[in-house]
Enzyme design. Structure first.
Site, PDB file in Angstrom:
ATOM      1  N   PRO A  96     -28.896 -14.349 -19.227  1.00  0.00           N
ATOM      2  CA  PRO A  96     -29.490 -13.125 -18.300  1.00  0.00           C
ATOM      3  C   PRO A  96     -30.232 -13.652 -17.084  1.00  0.00           C
ATOM      4  O   PRO A  96     -30.563 -14.678 -17.203  1.00  0.00           O
ATOM      5  CB  PRO A  96     -29.999 -12.648 -18.710  1.00  0.00           C
ATOM      6  N   CYS A  97     -29.205 -12.946 -16.041  1.00  0.00           N
ATOM      7  CA  CYS A  97     -29.422 -14.000 -15.241  1.00  0.00           C
ATOM      8  C   CYS A  97     -30.350 -12.971 -13.921  1.00  0.00           C
ATOM      9  O   CYS A  97     -30.881 -13.650 -12.616  1.00  0.00           O
ATOM     10  CB  CYS A  97     -28.147 -14.275 -13.749  1.00  0.00           C
ATOM     11  N   GLN A  98     -30.771 -12.264 -14.076  1.00  0.00           N
ATOM     12  CA  GLN A  98     -31.120 -10.893 -13.408  1.00  0.00           C
ATOM     13  C   GLN A  98     -33.290 -11.047 -12.718  1.00  0.00           C
ATOM     14  O   GLN A  98     -33.513 -11.555 -11.797  1.00  0.00           O
ATOM     15  CB  GLN A  98     -32.057  -9.283 -13.942  1.00  0.00           C
ATOM     16  N   PHE A 100     -33.198 -15.097 -11.899  1.00  0.00           N
ATOM     17  CA  PHE A 100     -33.593 -15.815 -11.195  1.00  0.00           C
ATOM     18  C   PHE A 100     -32.541 -15.718  -9.751  1.00  0.00           C
ATOM     19  O   PHE A 100     -32.488 -15.593  -9.228  1.00  0.00           O
ATOM     20  CB  PHE A 100     -32.569 -17.138 -11.960  1.00  0.00           C
ATOM     21  N   SER A 101     -32.238 -13.938  -9.624  1.00  0.00           N
ATOM     22  CA  SER A 101     -31.114 -13.628  -9.077  1.00  0.00           C
ATOM     23  C   SER A 101     -32.372 -13.714  -7.887  1.00  0.00           C
ATOM     24  O   SER A 101     -32.288 -12.668  -7.713  1.00  0.00           O
ATOM     25  CB  SER A 101     -29.998 -12.413  -9.573  1.00  0.00           C
TER      26      SER A 101
END
Length: 397
Positions: A96-98, A100-101
């Site tokens: 999951p990237c949220q 760090f996005s």
């Protein structure tokens, strides 16, 4: 040789399909299992892959004792056994990237989604206890991961992988620069090998200029033509079209704009019919304030929330008007061969599968062609190593 692959946070299978498509004279990959928590992504995945999808919360699957409900806990134990029964050569994860996005809150490890990276470490350790640790890792995340918290977040990630005995390499790559896909999509790819020689032989990230794809104008248009469904019209796809009836503020004439009280009207007048005029170009209405054409001639980065409207919606000029991309087109922009072996679900649990779910899936996906390119270079690295090993054995004997 066939290398067995397990996939965490598999989504709709962008990485998995890339590995499945990857080939080399002396090697290939076989998908053994995949894991995903989102039930709608699981539905899309199952429709397109035959290997086991072990759905559910990977943290609880790997640590079933955390689940208080006895029935669910028992189910998590079974799912852990499903995963651990196989020795795998490659572990992949588009974790999951949220957290760090740039588009998210950038909380990193302060966000529980950021801590899901530790599930990758947990699984590596459990596989090591049961069989042996995977020989290779393929991890993907947003480019902001590299710079998050002044580089400290990525430093922790790299150190954790190195503590497990991996030699780690990383690079931020843009889909539009390295594949045929006309989408601007920068992501960090983290590749790791347990064998130092294999890591040395993986030279792609040190020689990126050799892998860039150059396109002229004709080739750019051909690439876009390959993902757009230009047979669609207002008659058979009206819901995707932008019209004055649906979006009156996006079709203002000068007279209408001037008649709006100065205290209420926006700084710039928007008229999509006047400003979106070129075919095979991508546009956006930025913050509802002005129209912008994507200057590099490809689609802007697809996002998980593009189905909710706003400035994330890519618009195109077609023969009978202006419309947004369809879900199928966004999937094709990520490299999924819609209608040629990959299908979108039409319903789920007796209800129509919403466009919003599909847009989210496409926006969260990993570009198939990027995964395939890197997977093939990983194959080259391990097969070169084995070839040299056997040559050395023959010479020695």
């Amino acid at each position: 040789m066939e290398y067995k692959v397990g996939s965490l946070f598999a989504g709709i299978g962008g990485i998995c399909l890339g590995f499945k498509n990857a080939t080399h004279a002396d090697g290939s990959y076989k998908m053994v299992w995949a894991n995903e928590i989102d039930e709608y992504a699981v539905e899309t995945y199952k429709k397109n892959f035959n290997h086991p999808m072990i759905d559910g919360d990977i943290e609880k699957i790997l640590q079933p004792e955390r689940e208080e409900n006895e029935e669910l806990r028992s189910d998590y134990y079974k799912k852990r056994e499903q995963i651990l029964q196989h020795q795998i050569d490659v572990l992949t994860a588009g974790f999951p990237c949220q957290a760090f996005s740039i588009a998210g809150y950038r909380k990193g490890f302060d966000d529980e989604r950021g801590n899901l990276f530790l599930s990758i470490i947990d699984l590596i350790q459990q596989l090591g206890e049961k069989h042996e640790k995977p020989k290779m890792l393929f991890l993907e995340n947003v480019k902001n991961l590299k710079s998050h918290d002044k580089g400290r977040t990525y430093k922790v990630i790299k150190e954790k992988l190195e503590e497990e005995g991996y030699y780690v390499k990383e690079a931020v790559l843009n889909t539009k620069e390295f594949t045929r896909l006309p989408q601007n999509r920068e992501r960090i790819y983290i590749i790791a090998f347990r064998d130092s020689i294999e890591a040395t032989n993986f030279t792609m990230f040190e020689n990126l200029e050799n892998f860039k794809v150059e396109r002229n104008q004709v080739e750019r248009v051909e690439a876009i033509d390959g993902v757009l469904d230009l047979h669609l019209t207002k008659e058979n796809a009206d819901k995707y079209y932008y019209t004055k009836k649906k979006y009156p503020s996006y079709f203002l004439t000068e007279e209408e704009y001037n008649n709006i009280d100065e205290t209420e009207r926006k700084e710039h007048r928007i008229n999509i019919d006047e400003e979106i005029t070129e075919e095979y170009q991508f546009y956006q209405v930025r913050r509802g304030m002005y129209v912008r054409r994507n200057m590099n001639g490809v689609c802007p980065t697809l996002t998980a929330n593009m189905g909710t409207g706003g400035h994330n919606v890519a618009l195109i000029k077609v023969r009978d008007g202006v419309r947004k991309l369809t879900p199928a087109e966004t999937f094709k922009l990520q490299g999924f061969p819609i209608g040629q072996g990959y299908e979108l679900p039409k319903d789920y649990k007796g209800r129509p599968f919403s466009d919003g779910r599909l847009y989210k899936q496409a926006g969260n996906a990993v570009s198939v062609d990027m995964a395939q390119l890197i997977a093939e270079e990983m194959l080259k690295a391990v097969t070169i190593t084995k070839k040299h090993f056997y040559e050395d054995v023959i010479v020695t004997n």
